[in-house]
Design a protein around this motif. Structure first.
Motif, PDB file in Angstrom:
ATOM      1  N   SER A  46     -28.808  68.710  67.850  1.00 23.67           N
ATOM      2  CA  SER A  46     -28.076  69.962  67.733  1.00 23.67           C
ATOM      3  C   SER A  46     -28.768  70.869  66.721  1.00 23.67           C
ATOM      4  O   SER A  46     -29.385  70.387  65.757  1.00 23.67           O
ATOM      5  CB  SER A  46     -26.613  69.723  67.343  1.00 23.67           C
ATOM      6  OG  SER A  46     -26.526  69.219  66.038  1.00 23.67           O
TER       7      SER A  46
ATOM      8  N   CYS B 275     -27.746  64.330  76.442  1.00 29.60           N
ATOM      9  CA  CYS B 275     -26.991  64.075  75.218  1.00 29.60           C
ATOM     10  C   CYS B 275     -27.518  64.957  74.091  1.00 29.60           C
ATOM     11  O   CYS B 275     -28.705  65.285  74.051  1.00 29.60           O
ATOM     12  CB  CYS B 275     -27.121  62.611  74.805  1.00 29.60           C
ATOM     13  SG  CYS B 275     -26.496  61.444  76.033  1.00 29.60           S
TER      14      CYS B 275
ATOM     15  N   THR C 181     -25.351  65.131  67.121  1.00 27.91           N
ATOM     16  CA  THR C 181     -24.709  66.084  66.212  1.00 27.91           C
ATOM     17  C   THR C 181     -24.741  65.632  64.759  1.00 27.91           C
ATOM     18  O   THR C 181     -24.546  66.448  63.861  1.00 27.91           O
ATOM     19  CB  THR C 181     -23.257  66.343  66.640  1.00 27.91           C
ATOM     20  OG1 THR C 181     -22.556  65.089  66.672  1.00 27.91           O
ATOM     21  CG2 THR C 181     -23.198  66.998  68.019  1.00 27.91           C
TER      22      THR C 181
ATOM     23  N   ASP D 136     -23.695  60.411  65.700  1.00 36.80           N
ATOM     24  CA  ASP D 136     -22.665  60.944  66.586  1.00 36.80           C
ATOM     25  C   ASP D 136     -23.399  61.792  67.611  1.00 36.80           C
ATOM     26  O   ASP D 136     -24.379  62.467  67.269  1.00 36.80           O
ATOM     27  CB  ASP D 136     -21.675  61.838  65.828  1.00 36.80           C
ATOM     28  CG  ASP D 136     -20.981  61.113  64.681  1.00 36.80           C
ATOM     29  OD1 ASP D 136     -20.910  59.873  64.697  1.00 36.80           O
ATOM     30  OD2 ASP D 136     -20.498  61.815  63.774  1.00 36.80           O
TER      31      ASP D 136
ATOM     32  N   ASP E 204     -22.868  64.053  71.620  1.00 34.96           N
ATOM     33  CA  ASP E 204     -22.083  64.516  72.764  1.00 34.96           C
ATOM     34  C   ASP E 204     -22.841  64.217  74.046  1.00 34.96           C
ATOM     35  O   ASP E 204     -24.078  64.308  74.082  1.00 34.96           O
ATOM     36  CB  ASP E 204     -21.832  66.027  72.674  1.00 34.96           C
ATOM     37  CG  ASP E 204     -21.017  66.407  71.453  1.00 34.96           C
ATOM     38  OD1 ASP E 204     -20.122  65.626  71.066  1.00 34.96           O
ATOM     39  OD2 ASP E 204     -21.267  67.487  70.880  1.00 34.96           O
TER      40      ASP E 204
ATOM     41  N   ASN F 166     -18.977  63.951  79.646  1.00 34.85           N
ATOM     42  CA  ASN F 166     -18.134  64.865  78.854  1.00 34.85           C
ATOM     43  C   ASN F 166     -17.395  64.139  77.731  1.00 34.85           C
ATOM     44  O   ASN F 166     -16.190  64.287  77.568  1.00 34.85           O
ATOM     45  CB  ASN F 166     -17.145  65.594  79.757  1.00 34.85           C
ATOM     46  CG  ASN F 166     -17.850  66.407  80.808  1.00 34.85           C
ATOM     47  OD1 ASN F 166     -18.797  67.129  80.512  1.00 34.85           O
ATOM     48  ND2 ASN F 166     -17.414  66.282  82.051  1.00 34.85           N
ATOM     49  N   SER F 167     -18.131  63.353  76.984  1.00 36.18           N
ATOM     50  CA  SER F 167     -17.505  62.583  75.909  1.00 36.18           C
ATOM     51  C   SER F 167     -18.317  62.703  74.627  1.00 36.18           C
ATOM     52  O   SER F 167     -19.430  63.224  74.618  1.00 36.18           O
ATOM     53  CB  SER F 167     -17.370  61.117  76.307  1.00 36.18           C
ATOM     54  OG  SER F 167     -18.647  60.554  76.532  1.00 36.18           O
ATOM     55  N   THR F 168     -17.740  62.207  73.546  1.00 32.21           N
ATOM     56  CA  THR F 168     -18.403  62.175  72.249  1.00 32.21           C
ATOM     57  C   THR F 168     -18.411  60.735  71.755  1.00 32.21           C
ATOM     58  O   THR F 168     -17.391  60.056  71.788  1.00 32.21           O
ATOM     59  CB  THR F 168     -17.670  63.070  71.233  1.00 32.21           C
ATOM     60  OG1 THR F 168     -17.703  64.420  71.695  1.00 32.21           O
ATOM     61  CG2 THR F 168     -18.307  62.987  69.862  1.00 32.21           C
ATOM     62  N   TYR F 169     -19.576  60.289  71.322  1.00 34.35           N
ATOM     63  CA  TYR F 169     -19.717  58.960  70.735  1.00 34.35           C
ATOM     64  C   TYR F 169     -19.890  59.136  69.228  1.00 34.35           C
ATOM     65  O   TYR F 169     -20.674  59.979  68.789  1.00 34.35           O
ATOM     66  CB  TYR F 169     -20.931  58.238  71.324  1.00 34.35           C
ATOM     67  CG  TYR F 169     -20.697  57.742  72.730  1.00 34.35           C
ATOM     68  CD1 TYR F 169     -20.426  56.400  72.971  1.00 34.35           C
ATOM     69  CD2 TYR F 169     -20.738  58.607  73.820  1.00 34.35           C
ATOM     70  CE1 TYR F 169     -20.198  55.936  74.257  1.00 34.35           C
ATOM     71  CE2 TYR F 169     -20.520  58.154  75.112  1.00 34.35           C
ATOM     72  CZ  TYR F 169     -20.249  56.820  75.327  1.00 34.35           C
ATOM     73  OH  TYR F 169     -20.023  56.361  76.597  1.00 34.35           O
ATOM     74  N   THR F 170     -19.158  58.338  68.458  1.00 34.69           N
ATOM     75  CA  THR F 170     -19.271  58.400  67.004  1.00 34.69           C
ATOM     76  C   THR F 170     -19.654  57.024  66.462  1.00 34.69           C
ATOM     77  O   THR F 170     -19.337  55.990  67.061  1.00 34.69           O
ATOM     78  CB  THR F 170     -17.954  58.855  66.342  1.00 34.69           C
ATOM     79  OG1 THR F 170     -16.905  57.967  66.725  1.00 34.69           O
ATOM     80  CG2 THR F 170     -17.591  60.272  66.758  1.00 34.69           C
TER      81      THR F 170
END
Length: 137
Positions: A25, A62, A65, A96, A98, A111-115
């Motif tokens: 990002s 992906c 972030t 993290d 997206d 359409n998800s976010t991994y942390t």
């Protein structure tokens, strides 16, 4: 002959598309948690560079972030990881990211976010870091 040319064009197109990977990002900062760190800033930066390169290569669709090094894990945790992967040294980074509607390479939820995605890196004799494994912790 026409069929051969068409096949070659499709093959080149597929290679071009498969070479697209993840991205970082804009303005992403690497976070280093204060504490008793076992590694120098140069060691940490080399590990960060390794993770970013791998992410750009193998995480299509992906966007990373955040990327973190937690100094509090210290030498004991690193020694356990090193032992598990038969290495002299180990370091763990967390990220993290997206995932777009494509689901990355198909193994991630669209359409998800991994942390707190972990990246375990190992090395020998102060050499280059290599990724031993990655994934959810």
């Amino acid at each position: 002959m026409k069929r051969l040319v068409w096949t070659m064009v499709m093959f080149i197109l597929l290679l071009t598309l498969s070479a697209c990977g993840g991205k970082l990002s804009e303005g992403m900062q690497v976070e280093i948690t204060e504490g008793d760190t076992y590694y120098s800033n140069e060691d940490i930066q080399a590990a960060v560079d390794t993770v970013e390169k791998e992410f750009k290569k193998d995480f299509p669709g992906c966007t990373m972030t955040a990327l973190r090094y937690t100094a509090l894990s210290g030498k004991d945790s690193n020694t356990e990881w090193a032992t598990q992967y038969n290495a002299e040294e180990a370091m763990v980074l967390y990220s993290d990211f997206d995932v777009d509607s494509s689901g990355g390479d198909g193994s991630l939820n669209p359409n998800s976010t991994y942390t707190d995605w972990s990246w375990v890196l190992v090395r020998e004799n102060g050499g280059a870091w290599k990724i031993a494994t990655w994934g959810m912790g």
